[in-house]
Each structure stands twice: as C-alpha cells, then as structure tokens.
Design a protein around this motif. Structure first.
Motif, PDB file in Angstrom:
ATOM      1  N   GLU A 804      36.671  29.775  34.124  1.00 57.00           N
ATOM      2  CA  GLU A 804      36.425  28.779  35.172  1.00 57.00           C
ATOM      3  C   GLU A 804      37.402  28.945  36.327  1.00 57.00           C
ATOM      4  O   GLU A 804      37.055  28.705  37.485  1.00 57.00           O
ATOM      5  N   LEU A 805      38.624  29.369  36.021  1.00 57.01           N
ATOM      6  CA  LEU A 805      39.624  29.543  37.077  1.00 57.01           C
ATOM      7  C   LEU A 805      39.257  30.703  37.993  1.00 57.01           C
ATOM      8  O   LEU A 805      39.255  30.564  39.223  1.00 57.01           O
ATOM      9  N   ILE A 806      38.946  31.876  37.414  1.00 62.22           N
ATOM     10  CA  ILE A 806      38.607  33.006  38.286  1.00 62.22           C
ATOM     11  C   ILE A 806      37.263  32.771  38.983  1.00 62.22           C
ATOM     12  O   ILE A 806      37.069  33.201  40.131  1.00 62.22           O
ATOM     13  N   LYS A 807      36.359  32.076  38.340  1.00 63.45           N
ATOM     14  CA  LYS A 807      35.094  31.743  38.989  1.00 63.45           C
ATOM     15  C   LYS A 807      35.328  30.835  40.191  1.00 63.45           C
ATOM     16  O   LYS A 807      34.740  31.038  41.267  1.00 63.45           O
ATOM     17  N   SER A 808      36.202  29.844  40.017  1.00 59.71           N
ATOM     18  CA  SER A 808      36.509  28.929  41.116  1.00 59.71           C
ATOM     19  C   SER A 808      37.211  29.659  42.253  1.00 59.71           C
ATOM     20  O   SER A 808      36.958  29.379  43.427  1.00 59.71           O
ATOM     21  N   ILE A 809      38.085  30.621  41.922  1.00 56.91           N
ATOM     22  CA  ILE A 809      38.761  31.414  42.955  1.00 56.91           C
ATOM     23  C   ILE A 809      37.743  32.187  43.780  1.00 56.91           C
ATOM     24  O   ILE A 809      37.829  32.258  45.010  1.00 56.91           O
ATOM     25  N   VAL A 810      36.743  32.759  43.120  1.00 59.26           N
ATOM     26  CA  VAL A 810      35.721  33.536  43.815  1.00 59.26           C
ATOM     27  C   VAL A 810      34.814  32.635  44.639  1.00 59.26           C
ATOM     28  O   VAL A 810      34.428  32.970  45.760  1.00 59.26           O
ATOM     29  N   GLU A 811      34.492  31.462  44.104  1.00 54.21           N
ATOM     30  CA  GLU A 811      33.504  30.603  44.754  1.00 54.21           C
ATOM     31  C   GLU A 811      34.037  29.893  45.984  1.00 54.21           C
ATOM     32  O   GLU A 811      33.245  29.437  46.811  1.00 54.21           O
ATOM     33  N   GLY A 843      27.186  38.436  41.394  1.00 60.36           N
ATOM     34  CA  GLY A 843      27.993  38.007  42.528  1.00 60.36           C
ATOM     35  C   GLY A 843      29.451  37.797  42.165  1.00 60.36           C
ATOM     36  O   GLY A 843      30.353  38.158  42.919  1.00 60.36           O
ATOM     37  N   ILE A 844      29.690  37.194  40.996  1.00 57.59           N
ATOM     38  CA  ILE A 844      31.070  36.991  40.555  1.00 57.59           C
ATOM     39  C   ILE A 844      31.771  38.324  40.360  1.00 57.59           C
ATOM     40  O   ILE A 844      32.911  38.521  40.800  1.00 57.59           O
ATOM     41  N   LEU A 845      31.071  39.283  39.743  1.00 54.73           N
ATOM     42  CA  LEU A 845      31.694  40.583  39.470  1.00 54.73           C
ATOM     43  C   LEU A 845      32.006  41.333  40.761  1.00 54.73           C
ATOM     44  O   LEU A 845      33.046  41.985  40.884  1.00 54.73           O
ATOM     45  N   LEU A 846      31.130  41.246  41.740  1.00 57.13           N
ATOM     46  CA  LEU A 846      31.379  41.943  43.005  1.00 57.13           C
ATOM     47  C   LEU A 846      32.620  41.411  43.708  1.00 57.13           C
ATOM     48  O   LEU A 846      33.386  42.162  44.295  1.00 57.13           O
ATOM     49  N   ARG A 862      31.217  49.714  36.902  1.00 61.53           N
ATOM     50  CA  ARG A 862      31.297  49.684  35.428  1.00 61.53           C
ATOM     51  C   ARG A 862      30.967  48.304  34.891  1.00 61.53           C
ATOM     52  O   ARG A 862      30.171  48.158  33.943  1.00 61.53           O
ATOM     53  N   ASP A 863      31.542  47.255  35.481  1.00 59.53           N
ATOM     54  CA  ASP A 863      31.301  45.891  34.980  1.00 59.53           C
ATOM     55  C   ASP A 863      29.866  45.453  35.214  1.00 59.53           C
ATOM     56  O   ASP A 863      29.264  44.752  34.384  1.00 59.53           O
ATOM     57  N   LEU A 864      29.312  45.843  36.354  1.00 65.94           N
ATOM     58  CA  LEU A 864      27.911  45.491  36.617  1.00 65.94           C
ATOM     59  C   LEU A 864      26.984  46.141  35.602  1.00 65.94           C
ATOM     60  O   LEU A 864      26.006  45.527  35.151  1.00 65.94           O
ATOM     61  N   CYS A 865      27.281  47.359  35.210  1.00 67.60           N
ATOM     62  CA  CYS A 865      26.461  48.033  34.194  1.00 67.60           C
ATOM     63  C   CYS A 865      26.598  47.340  32.832  1.00 67.60           C
ATOM     64  O   CYS A 865      25.623  47.217  32.098  1.00 67.60           O
ATOM     65  N   VAL A 866      27.808  46.913  32.507  1.00 65.87           N
ATOM     66  CA  VAL A 866      28.017  46.191  31.246  1.00 65.87           C
ATOM     67  C   VAL A 866      27.195  44.908  31.228  1.00 65.87           C
ATOM     68  O   VAL A 866      26.519  44.589  30.232  1.00 65.87           O
ATOM     69  N   LEU A 867      27.231  44.164  32.340  1.00 62.37           N
ATOM     70  CA  LEU A 867      26.461  42.925  32.418  1.00 62.37           C
ATOM     71  C   LEU A 867      24.964  43.208  32.351  1.00 62.37           C
ATOM     72  O   LEU A 867      24.215  42.500  31.668  1.00 62.37           O
ATOM     73  N   ARG A 868      24.547  44.250  33.050  1.00 61.06           N
ATOM     74  CA  ARG A 868      23.123  44.614  33.033  1.00 61.06           C
ATOM     75  C   ARG A 868      22.672  44.966  31.611  1.00 61.06           C
ATOM     76  O   ARG A 868      21.606  44.523  31.162  1.00 61.06           O
ATOM     77  N   ASN A 869      23.424  45.753  30.902  1.00 57.09           N
ATOM     78  CA  ASN A 869      23.057  46.147  29.540  1.00 57.09           C
ATOM     79  C   ASN A 869      22.988  44.936  28.619  1.00 57.09           C
ATOM     80  O   ASN A 869      22.112  44.847  27.749  1.00 57.09           O
TER      81      ASN A 869
END
Length: 881
Positions: A804-811, A843-846, A862-869
């Motif tokens: 929630e902390l890193i999500k809030s930082i991004v948002e 969006g969060i990963l980017l 790499r992270d986007l591929c992990v999420l996609r899989n």
C-alpha cells in the motif's frame, strides 16, 4: 600457463622493487615505473605486490622506510588494496625484531584513517583482513608486554581500531566469515585478561563483538508516560478477562517499542492500574479495577520478572513512591494504605521480602502527612478484594461437586453471592484471574440439572443460576464466556436475549413458541396464579413461550380486549415468584420495541415499566436480591434498544453530538490530562462500534496531526497506539490509511523545499536544501527495513502495508514523484510481485522503475512479463474450474 605468467610478472615486480631501492627512487618515480610492469586496469593484488613490498621492507633488523613509502603510494594510487596490505602485515611473525614491529605499527597507524575497499567483491576480504590485523596486534601486545614504548604504540593502534564504528562493523561481519580466527582472538583476550587494566576495555569489546554493540542509542522516555495506563484503560473495556500470558506479551512489546527498563515497565504498570482505580471510584467498575490492581498486577509482575533479578521490582517500587500525591489520594479514598496492600501481594509471590515491604511502608509514612478520614471515606475496596480471592476459589470448588449430594450447600452459597455487592466482587475477581469461563461452565451445568420443575429449592436454584448467567453474558458478551453448546441457557441467549450488536427479530422469537403452552400460561397468568409447583412443566418450555404470552397480552391491550388493570394483573403474576419469567417477557418486549414504529411504543414501554416495579411481596428471603439483579438486567436490555428515559453512553452511542465532536472532546481530554479515563475509553468503544474502523483510524490520525509540540506529539502517539487497541483486529486492515499518511507526509516535506527556497532567507534556504535528501533517506531506510522483514512466500500485515505504501507513492503523481520513487529498493517491487501478484497492475510496475535508463527498462520488462504470466495462468485455471 596462467600460473607461470603470474610467477613471471611477480618476478618482474621484485626486480623493479630492488632497482628502486638501489637507485633510491622517490615514491613518485616508483609510481611512474610500476606502470611499465602492471597492465592498465590490473590490480597489483593479482601478482602479490603488497606481499613483495612488505617482504623487502622488513629484511633487516629495522624496517626500510623507503620501501614502505612505495607501499603507501601503491595504496594511494589503488595499485593494491587495503585488504591485501593488512593480510600481509598480519603474517609478520618475527616479533623479536622490535624496530620492524615499531615501524609496521607506525605504518598501520598512518593508513588507518583511509582504510576502505573499492570493488564489490572486496568487502568480506577487508573484514577478514581487519580481523587478522586485530589478532596480530594482540600478539604484539603479548610479545612486548615489558617494552613500554612498543606496548603503548600497539595499544594505541588497537584502541583506534575499536573506537571506529566502521572497523567494528567490519569485524562483526568477519566474526561470521571466519569464526576460527575470532576464536583465536578470544583465546588471546583471555590470556591478556589478567594483565594490565588499560587493556580491559579493549578486551571486553572484543569478547562481546556482536552487531548489537553498534545499535544506535535510543532516546528513552524519561517518564512518567501515558502509554501503559491508556492501554490498560482500553484493554479492561475490550477484554477484561485476558490471560496473563497475553497481557505479558503485550507489555513486553510495549517495553521494546518504548525502550523501557524493567523497573520502569513495572512501575508504569502499577501506577497505571492505581490511576484507573482512582478514576472509577464509587462506580460499578471499582471492583473490577480493584481486582486487577491488587490481584492481577502482582501476577503480571511475577511473570515479567521471571527472567530478571529481583532488584528491578525494588527499583519499580522506588519509582512508584515518587507519585506520592496519587498514593495519598487513594489512601484517603479507601481509608487504608493501598501501597501496603499491593506490597503484601508481592510478598506472597516472593517478589519482595517482608523487610522490603516494611521499609517501603516506612518511607511512605514518613513522606506523607495526610490524615485518613475513615468516616468520610468510601468503602475499603482493597481489603474486600483481597478477601474475595479465596471466596472465588471456594465457590469454584463447591460448584465442582455433585448437585444431588450438596444441594442445600450450593443453594446457600449462591444466595450468599447475591447478597449486597458480593456478586460484583466475585465476577471481578474471577474475570481478572481468568476463571470467569470456568465459573460460567459450572453454573450452566447446575442450571441444566435444575431446569425440570419440582421442589421449591430446585426452582430457586434454577432461577438464581439463570439470572447470574444472563448477567454475566450481558456484561462480558456470549462469545467471551459461552462455548456454543446445547444447554437451555445457551439456546435462550442465542435466540431470545437482547444484545447490543445482535438484534433479535420478535417474529423469529414467536416461531419458538407452542400455541398450546402459550394458551395454558395465559389462563394461569390471567387468573393471577404465579405458582408453578403443581404444574408438571419444564422451565425451558415456559421461558421460550413467554414471547407468545407477551404478544397476546400486548395485542389484546392495543385492541381494547384487556383493560390496564387486567394487564397489571397478568404482569404481577408473571413476576410473582420466578425472576426468570419477567426477564424472558422483557426480552421479547425489547426486541419488539427495536423494530416497531415510534408511535406504537407507549404500551410496550409501559409493560416493561410495570415489570420493573418493586419486588413482589412473597415469603422468600432471596427474592429481594434476585429481583434487584433482574431489574438491573432488564434496564440494560432497555438501554440496548436506546429507549432509556435518560440515555447515557454505554455499549452503544446515544448522543446528539456528531461523532467527530465526541472524538475530539475525548482526544483533548486525554492529551490535556496525559491519561485515558474510563468515560473516554467507553466513548472510543462506542465510536468504533457506531462509525466503523475506517472512520475511526482516519479520525484519530487527523487528531494526532493537529498537534504541534514535541511533547504533545509523543504523548499523542502513545495515546493513539493505545486507542487502536480498542479493537486491534478490526483496525489492522486499515493499513492503507497509514500508508497514505506516510506517502503524503513524504511528498509534503519534499514539496515544502520548493516553497521555502522562494523566500529570500539564506539560513532557511540552506536548511531546506538538505530536507529532501533527509526525507528520502528516512523513506529509503523504512522501505529497506520492511523488505528485510518480509519472508518470501509469507503474507502478513507488514506485506500489505509495504504494498500500500509503494502504491500510494506511485499514485500521488506529484512533480517530485521520480525523486521519491528512487528511494524504493529495486528488489522490493519484484519481491512483492511474487507475493501479492493479484494486487499489481501494469501501471504500478511501470512507475516503479526509471524508464530513462537501460537497467530500469530491463527490470520493468521483466516484472511486466511476470505479472502477465501470472494473469494468464490464473485465467486458465478459472476457465478450467
């Protein structure tokens, strides 16, 4: 081939070194000519350059200073590493060459300020080298023990080693890298331990070499504090019967959070309980707090002091004596020495000696000139509580016997418990001792035995036990004392009893009735007959059919079929001999009033009032006590449906003030006084029940952020932490609020730099220039700590808070977002992605990675591929299911 090439290069270096010495090159000439031998970008460590130079420097009886200057230049120009130099120096074992040893010590002292490592792989090598050098210094101290000048030089270098945090940290690391070498150091320390006193401090540091020695000193609260008292006040409302083990674990956590000493923790515990007892004087809660302060607290201290020496208890009582105004006020209130009573319980548990008790009592007596007014003081709750402890044990023992064998004795004990405030005292003692559930279980067992009608004693036993059980459930909640069994009492509580958070449908209660039984009861009550001794009927049949009786009477009265005098006659018969009957009747009336329109409430309210009239005039010595308890239970039921003529804050919020105003008033009272009184604690409970956890957490944090001064903020943080214990399980999911508060505070602090720099005030501008870096360093440290505490594959509240902390930082999307995102460790996002993939979005990963760099783009891909899989696998499994 490689080995021969290395040997050849080493030979060239030795030849160059001999030439430099013969031609007396300066260190600058050495630096120029060494480049003709060493390839560009290649370290001299590969060819043992440091070993070659030091071997040549100590050939004679004294060290060659010219050759040592070449070594210093090689270190400065990073031709050799500090790790290689120190490792070679530690191998020098010709300690009889005192001049060489002295020169090496001077050389070591000269390079100490700049020892470091440049390559990523050199860290552990340097740590091992520093450890080896320390071992060598101890050898020097052993060999030159009688050579004062050399001894002083070696000791000076060793002390400089042990006073530098960097060297200490590296040697702590080396302890785990090379444990055998550390064992040798410990052995040498023990051999030197019996020597000079000037070595003892250094030896103690080496023997206790551990990362804990480098822990930064914590700012300790000088006290007295408010956290423990506030926590106790909240705890005694939410869970008064919490086990000793549970409370001890919470207290140990508070000790770690606040960095309390043992004595301070014990003192705060005793002081907090006495303050709360003084706050509830002359109220219904005095017995509960008295039992906690004088019975529970000593057992908590015994459990806490199990791993410590007894001096902490003595120091804690010393600290408690500093609060003489509190002790004097309580002594005047209770017409006795509360400290003496408390110390007496500590003596029983062997936490203090009788001599200690007398000394403390004498100190309090000599320091206080307060005269006790016995006549004007309230009842002596302290002595009554102490006497009630063995009474509870006796009651539990008696209730464990067979009902058939000791029927008269059991009935006598229960009648005695109902006399005066004995029932309140018994419940208080049983609650704090964790025996309340046991008491309830045994009362339920005897209530079951006597639920079949018969002789008068059996009926009285059923009535008394039923009233006691309902009163206990009403005060503590069914989930806290009942096991969910099939007994009459548990069925009636589940289906019929009016509870604050568990409304009962009056129509559902009517489904439990038998029409034939309802008609039979109506005929008997209408005839004014209150005697059931001749009726072969079970008490459970009567109780569950009282709802049908009340419905018929209410409808007949509303339709004019019954006059008020007829209703009074029926209600008088209901409350004629058995108190459980008006209780069951009031339960349905209260459930009916909860769901009925306001204009139809007059008659059911009057029926409840009629049930609460004075006790029936019957030849039963126990009726007065039973009726008093019955009225108390019915009044609480009426209060739970918020129909009291004079509503007060209780289990539910009954106030015309907005919730925010009530919280603000309670918060200000706590901040101004520095502790949480009972009224404020109950208000907080009501607000949580009424407004919910999300509003509650947000509002408390808003009140906390209104504070400005440091002492108020520290006090407010402690009180907020205690307040969250109103229902810690319900409040834990509100971590997103805390995460938003953290991220928003970071952005606000960073953005204030831009605003402050616009002011033409040089000191302010200088201060704000470092603010951004300070804030980012703090955020980076927090995220690193959170990442360290996360275990792969395990999900906890800490994991959700981190996300929630890193999500809030991004948002947030501020202009300073890029600077804040750089504080997030690159591996943290990937680790969270493996643990909580369902919460991430592309969006969060980017936004977690710097797309302006090659590495950032690679990590993002790499992270986007992990999420996609993960999403593909999840969608396939859903289709299959």
């Amino acid at each position: 081939m490689m080995e021969s090439k290395t040997t050849s290069k080493t030979s060239c270096l030795k030849a160059l070194l001999l030439r430099a010495w013969r031609e007396r090159w300066s260190d600058l000439q050495w630096g120029i000519n060494i480049k003709t031998v060493l390839p560009r970008g290649v370290s001299g460590d590969v060819y043992d350059l440091a070993d070659c130079i030091l071997q040549q420097a100590v050939v004679g009886s004294g060290a060659n200073q010219l050759v040592l200057s070449y070594l210093k230049h090689s270190l400065s120009s990073q031709l050799v590493s500090h790790a290689a130099v120190l490792q070679r120096l530690a191998k020098f074992q010709q300690l009889h060459k005192t001049h060489c040893v002295a020169s090496l010590l001077d050389f070591l002292e000269g390079i100490l300020p700049g020892i470091t490592c440049c390559g990523k792989s050199e860290g552990t090598k340097l740590a091992a080298a520093l450890q080896a050098t320390t071992s060598w210094l101890l050898q020097v101290l052993q060999s030159c023990y009688n050579q004062q000048q050399l001894y002083n030089k070696a000791l000076s270098v060793l002390k400089e080693f042990l006073t530098c945090p960097f060297y200490l940290a590296m040697m702590c690391l080396a302890k785990y890298v090379d444990p055998e070498n550390y064992s040798e150091i410990c052995q040498r320390c023990r051999e030197l331990e019996c020597g000079r006193e000037d070595l003892l401090d250094s030896i103690n540091i080496l023997l206790k070499m551990d990362p804990e020695v480098l822990r930064p000193p914590q700012n300790k609260d000088p006290g007295p504090g408010c956290l423990i008292q506030a926590w106790l006040s909240i705890q005694m409302i939410s869970s008064p019967g919490a086990s000793t083990h549970c409370l001890v674990q919470r207290l140990k956590l508070i000790k770690r959070l606040k960095h309390y000493s043992d004595a301070r923790l014990y003192s705060e515990l005793m002081r907090g309980s006495l303050m709360s007892l003084h706050d509830v004087r002359q109220t219904d809660y005095a017995s509960l707090w008295g039992a906690f302060a004088f019975l529970k607290v000593p057992h908590l201290l015994a459990a806490l002091a199990d791993d410590t020496d007894g001096s902490a208890i003595l120091s804690a009582v010393d600290l408690l004596l500093e609060h003489s105004p509190l002790l004097d006020a309580m002594d005047a209130q209770h017409s006795c020495s509360n400290l003496d009573t408390l110390l007496g319980e500590l003596v029983k548990l062997q936490l203090l000696s009788e001599a200690n008790k007398q000394q403390f009592a004498a100190r309090q007596g000599s320091g206080s000139e307060l005269q006790l007014d016995v006549e004007s003081s309230t009842s002596d709750i302290t002595k009554v509580i102490i006497c009630a402890e063995p009474t509870v044990a006796s009651i539990l023992k008696t209730l464990s016997t067979d009902y058939q064998n000791k029927q008269d004795a059991l009935l006598g004990i229960l009648l005695q418990v109902l006399t005066g405030n004995s029932f309140e005292l018994v419940l208080a003692v049983a609650t704090v001792q964790g025996q309340l559930r046991t008491l309830v279980q045994r009362l339920v067992r005897f209530n079951e035995v006597s639920k079949v009608g018969g002789d008068r004693a059996r009926s009285q036993f059923f009535d008394i036990s039923f009233l006691m059980l309902v009163a206990i459930v009403q005060s503590h909640g069914a989930s806290a004392v009942l096991d969910g069994g099939e007994s009459l009492l548990e069925k009636w509580v589940t289906n019929c009893m009016v509870e604050p958070n568990k409304p009962k449908s009056p129509e559902q209660l009517l489904k439990l009735c038998d029409p034939a039984t309802v008609n039979a009861l109506l005929r008997q009550f209408n005839a004014g007959d209150a005697d059931f001794s001749s009726v072969n009927i079970k008490w459970q049949d009567i109780l569950f059919n009282m709802a049908g009786v009340m419905k018929e009477v209410l409808i007949a009265w509303e339709q004019g079929a019954l006059a008020p005098v007829d209703v009074k006659r029926i209600l008088d018969a209901i409350r004629g001999r058995m108190c459980c009957l008006p209780l069951a009747a009031a339960a349905w009336l209260c459930a009916y009033m909860r769901t009925s329109p306001h204009d139809t409430l007059l008659k059911p309210v009057n029926m409840v009032r009629e049930l609460l009239l004075s006790a029936p005039n019957v030849d039963d010595v126990s009726m007065r006590e039973r009726w008093q308890l019955t009225c108390t239970i019915i009044k609480k039921m009426e209060k739970d449906v918020q129909l009291s003529l004079k509503p007060k804050n209780g289990g539910h919020l009954v106030s015309r003030q907005p919730a925010a105003e009530q919280l603000n008033i309670a918060w200000k009272d706590c901040i101004n006084t520095g502790w949480v009184d009972h009224v404020s604690a109950r208000t907080l409970h009501c607000l949580l029940d009424t407004a919910g956890a999300r509003w509650f957490v947000s509002s408390v944090l808003q009140e906390l952020l209104k504070l400005r001064y440091r002492d108020q903020l520290e006090k407010g943080a402690d009180i907020a932490l205690a307040i969250f214990h109103v229902d810690i399980q319900s409040l834990e999911p509100q971590i997103s609020t805390l995460a938003r508060l953290t991220s928003h505070s970071v952005y606000a602090a960073i953005c204030s730099k831009t605003e402050d720099s616009m002011e033409e005030i040089p000191p302010k501008r200088l201060r704000t220039e470092s603010m951004e870096e300070n804030v980012l360093d703090a955020l980076r440290q927090l995220l690193t700590t959170l990442e360290t505490g996360m275990q792969d594959g395990q999900i906890s509240q800490q994991t959700y808070f981190t996300f929630e902390l890193i999500k809030s930082i991004v948002e947030v999307g501020s202009s300073r977002s890029e600077a804040v995102v750089t504080a997030i460790p690159p591996s943290l996002g990937s680790q969270l992605l493996k643990t909580l993939p369902e919460l991430f979005t592309p969006g969060i990963l980017l936004h977690l990675h710097d797309l302006h760099t090659t590495q950032g783009r690679s990590l993002a891909a790499r992270d986007l591929c992990v999420l996609r899989n993960y999403q593909l696998r999840n969608s396939k499994s859903n289709v299959t299911t």
